[in-house]
Scaffold this motif. Structure first.
Motif, PDB file in Angstrom:
ATOM      1  N   GLY A 237       0.818  -1.208   0.000  1.00  0.00           N
ATOM      2  CA  GLY A 237       0.000   0.000   0.000  1.00  0.00           C
ATOM      3  C   GLY A 237       0.848   1.253   0.000  1.00  0.00           C
ATOM      4  O   GLY A 237       1.469   1.597  -1.003  1.00  0.00           O
ATOM      5  N   ILE A 238       0.897   1.944   1.148  1.00  0.00           N
ATOM      6  CA  ILE A 238       1.624   3.208   1.243  1.00  0.00           C
ATOM      7  C   ILE A 238       2.306   3.349   2.604  1.00  0.00           C
ATOM      8  O   ILE A 238       1.911   2.706   3.580  1.00  0.00           O
ATOM      9  N   VAL A 239       3.316   4.203   2.636  1.00  0.00           N
ATOM     10  CA  VAL A 239       3.898   4.696   3.884  1.00  0.00           C
ATOM     11  C   VAL A 239       3.828   6.212   3.809  1.00  0.00           C
ATOM     12  O   VAL A 239       4.297   6.817   2.843  1.00  0.00           O
ATOM     13  N   GLY A 240       3.233   6.809   4.820  1.00  0.00           N
ATOM     14  CA  GLY A 240       3.100   8.253   4.858  1.00  0.00           C
ATOM     15  C   GLY A 240       3.912   8.868   5.979  1.00  0.00           C
ATOM     16  O   GLY A 240       3.993   8.306   7.074  1.00  0.00           O
ATOM     17  N   LEU A 241       4.539   9.989   5.687  1.00  0.00           N
ATOM     18  CA  LEU A 241       5.222  10.799   6.692  1.00  0.00           C
ATOM     19  C   LEU A 241       4.424  12.084   6.816  1.00  0.00           C
ATOM     20  O   LEU A 241       4.294  12.822   5.833  1.00  0.00           O
ATOM     21  N   ILE A 242       3.875  12.334   7.978  1.00  0.00           N
ATOM     22  CA  ILE A 242       3.070  13.523   8.212  1.00  0.00           C
ATOM     23  C   ILE A 242       3.779  14.337   9.287  1.00  0.00           C
ATOM     24  O   ILE A 242       3.937  13.876  10.417  1.00  0.00           O
ATOM     25  N   ARG A 243       4.223  15.530   8.921  1.00  0.00           N
ATOM     26  CA  ARG A 243       4.945  16.366   9.876  1.00  0.00           C
ATOM     27  C   ARG A 243       4.187  17.663  10.112  1.00  0.00           C
ATOM     28  O   ARG A 243       3.729  18.308   9.172  1.00  0.00           O
ATOM     29  N   ILE A 244       4.054  18.023  11.384  1.00  0.00           N
ATOM     30  CA  ILE A 244       3.441  19.290  11.771  1.00  0.00           C
ATOM     31  C   ILE A 244       4.525  20.179  12.368  1.00  0.00           C
ATOM     32  O   ILE A 244       5.265  19.763  13.251  1.00  0.00           O
ATOM     33  N   TYR A 245       4.612  21.376  11.858  1.00  0.00           N
ATOM     34  CA  TYR A 245       5.583  22.373  12.298  1.00  0.00           C
ATOM     35  C   TYR A 245       4.907  23.224  13.367  1.00  0.00           C
ATOM     36  O   TYR A 245       3.921  23.897  13.112  1.00  0.00           O
ATOM     37  N   HIS A 246       5.429  23.188  14.596  1.00  0.00           N
ATOM     38  CA  HIS A 246       4.907  24.010  15.688  1.00  0.00           C
ATOM     39  C   HIS A 246       5.770  25.263  15.782  1.00  0.00           C
ATOM     40  O   HIS A 246       6.884  25.230  16.297  1.00  0.00           O
ATOM     41  N   LYS A 247       5.238  26.339  15.281  1.00  0.00           N
ATOM     42  CA  LYS A 247       6.024  27.578  15.233  1.00  0.00           C
ATOM     43  C   LYS A 247       6.369  28.074  16.624  1.00  0.00           C
ATOM     44  O   LYS A 247       5.627  27.851  17.587  1.00  0.00           O
ATOM     45  N   ASP A 248       7.504  28.711  16.710  1.00  0.00           N
ATOM     46  CA  ASP A 248       7.963  29.270  17.982  1.00  0.00           C
ATOM     47  C   ASP A 248       8.066  30.784  17.888  1.00  0.00           C
ATOM     48  O   ASP A 248       8.870  31.406  18.565  1.00  0.00           O
ATOM     49  N   HIS A 249       7.225  31.372  17.033  1.00  0.00           N
ATOM     50  CA  HIS A 249       7.239  32.813  16.832  1.00  0.00           C
ATOM     51  C   HIS A 249       5.832  33.269  16.478  1.00  0.00           C
ATOM     52  O   HIS A 249       5.014  32.468  16.024  1.00  0.00           O
ATOM     53  N   PRO A 250       5.531  34.551  16.686  1.00  0.00           N
ATOM     54  CA  PRO A 250       4.205  35.041  16.313  1.00  0.00           C
ATOM     55  C   PRO A 250       4.044  35.094  14.801  1.00  0.00           C
ATOM     56  O   PRO A 250       5.023  35.130  14.055  1.00  0.00           O
ATOM     57  N   GLY A 251       2.806  35.039  14.352  1.00  0.00           N
ATOM     58  CA  GLY A 251       2.526  35.100  12.922  1.00  0.00           C
ATOM     59  C   GLY A 251       2.563  33.723  12.294  1.00  0.00           C
ATOM     60  O   GLY A 251       2.949  32.734  12.904  1.00  0.00           O
ATOM     61  N   ALA A 252       2.135  33.680  11.053  1.00  0.00           N
ATOM     62  CA  ALA A 252       2.029  32.417  10.327  1.00  0.00           C
ATOM     63  C   ALA A 252       3.381  31.936   9.825  1.00  0.00           C
ATOM     64  O   ALA A 252       4.282  32.734   9.563  1.00  0.00           O
ATOM     65  N   VAL A 253       3.512  30.630   9.715  1.00  0.00           N
ATOM     66  CA  VAL A 253       4.674  30.041   9.055  1.00  0.00           C
ATOM     67  C   VAL A 253       4.394  30.068   7.560  1.00  0.00           C
ATOM     68  O   VAL A 253       3.356  29.589   7.121  1.00  0.00           O
ATOM     69  N   PRO A 254       5.283  30.638   6.759  1.00  0.00           N
ATOM     70  CA  PRO A 254       5.041  30.655   5.311  1.00  0.00           C
ATOM     71  C   PRO A 254       4.874  29.226   4.776  1.00  0.00           C
ATOM     72  O   PRO A 254       5.578  28.307   5.191  1.00  0.00           O
ATOM     73  N   GLN A 255       3.922  29.052   3.887  1.00  0.00           N
ATOM     74  CA  GLN A 255       3.606  27.723   3.369  1.00  0.00           C
ATOM     75  C   GLN A 255       4.823  27.045   2.739  1.00  0.00           C
ATOM     76  O   GLN A 255       4.968  25.828   2.832  1.00  0.00           O
ATOM     77  N   ASP A 256       5.719  27.827   2.143  1.00  0.00           N
ATOM     78  CA  ASP A 256       6.890  27.208   1.510  1.00  0.00           C
ATOM     79  C   ASP A 256       7.886  26.661   2.538  1.00  0.00           C
ATOM     80  O   ASP A 256       8.847  25.988   2.178  1.00  0.00           O
ATOM     81  N   GLU A 257       7.644  26.897   3.842  1.00  0.00           N
ATOM     82  CA  GLU A 257       8.500  26.341   4.889  1.00  0.00           C
ATOM     83  C   GLU A 257       7.907  25.082   5.536  1.00  0.00           C
ATOM     84  O   GLU A 257       8.588  24.404   6.299  1.00  0.00           O
ATOM     85  N   TRP A 258       6.649  24.766   5.247  1.00  0.00           N
ATOM     86  CA  TRP A 258       5.999  23.635   5.894  1.00  0.00           C
ATOM     87  C   TRP A 258       6.739  22.324   5.615  1.00  0.00           C
ATOM     88  O   TRP A 258       6.772  21.439   6.455  1.00  0.00           O
ATOM     89  N   CYS A 259       7.305  22.180   4.426  1.00  0.00           N
ATOM     90  CA  CYS A 259       7.958  20.930   4.034  1.00  0.00           C
ATOM     91  C   CYS A 259       9.481  20.990   4.131  1.00  0.00           C
ATOM     92  O   CYS A 259      10.157  20.053   3.681  1.00  0.00           O
TER      93      CYS A 259
END
Length: 195
Positions: free
Chosen positions: A157-179
């Motif tokens: 089937g599949i193997v998935g890697l799911i990573r969540i970035y918990h920011k340590d600063h105010p404001g949004a994390v830019p989407q291009d940094e999520w991966c």
């Protein structure tokens, strides 16, 4: 089509079966070193192939520690669904990213749904890639903020890697940094997938 737990880490958290690090290590010590000879911890009644890769046991702890995840605190995160199965392993980690030090949650899931099923389900946010020559998808869903998913094809089937970035600063994390760094992690872990 059935729902499977690659949507968000929060979904998985609701069904996580925790295992102390020593219990997971003891269980791993009692098993053989290759997943092809291990009886899967969970099977389903779907007629789908058994999941022969077990992330908590088949990914060496030293590899995860070197990648910035504390393998001593890993937790089993299985999802028996009846019509399909996911064997999972959850990690917490702090990884150095150029110019910043950030905290991440990582879930590695091995399931007996196909890459085509995953593409049909999440094709609107998926891009086809290759990881060490293995067909895969990278998924960045704007609605799953700060989350990056890599899904690799296997014979079961599949193997998935799911990573969540918990920011340590105010404001949004830019989407291009999520991966940031997830491709390197997927490339490192791919050779351990027994199929």
């Amino acid at each position: 089509m059935g729902r499977w737990g690659i949507v968000t880490f929060a979904t998985v958290a609701a069904v996580v079966t925790a295992c102390s690090p020593s219990a997971a290590d003891d269980a791993a010590g009692d098993e053989t070193t290759t997943s092809t000879t291990r009886t899967p911890r969970i099977t389903d009644d779907s007629g789908r192939p058994p999941v022969t890769f077990d992330p908590c046991y088949d990914i060496p702890d030293d590899v995860m520690n070197a990648a910035g995840y504390d393998a001593a605190k890993k937790e089993i995160a299985d999802m028996p669904m009846g019509t399909y199965t996911f064997l999972g392993c959850a990690y917490e980690g702090t990884i150095s990213v150029p110019g910043v030090l950030a905290r991440y949650d990582l879930l590695v899931l091995a399931g007996n749904v196909t890459l085509d099923e995953e593409l049909k389900r999440n094709g609107h946010v998926a891009e086809s890639v290759q990881i060490n020559g293995r067909p895969a998808l990278v998924e960045v869903d704007p609605n799953a903020r700060d989350t990056c998913r890599y899904v690799l094809q296997t014979t079961f089937g599949i193997v998935g890697l799911i990573r969540i970035y918990h920011k340590d600063h105010p404001g949004a994390v830019p989407q291009d940094e999520w991966c940031a760094g997830v491709l390197d992690l997927a490339t490192t872990l791919e050779p351990f997938i027994q199929d």
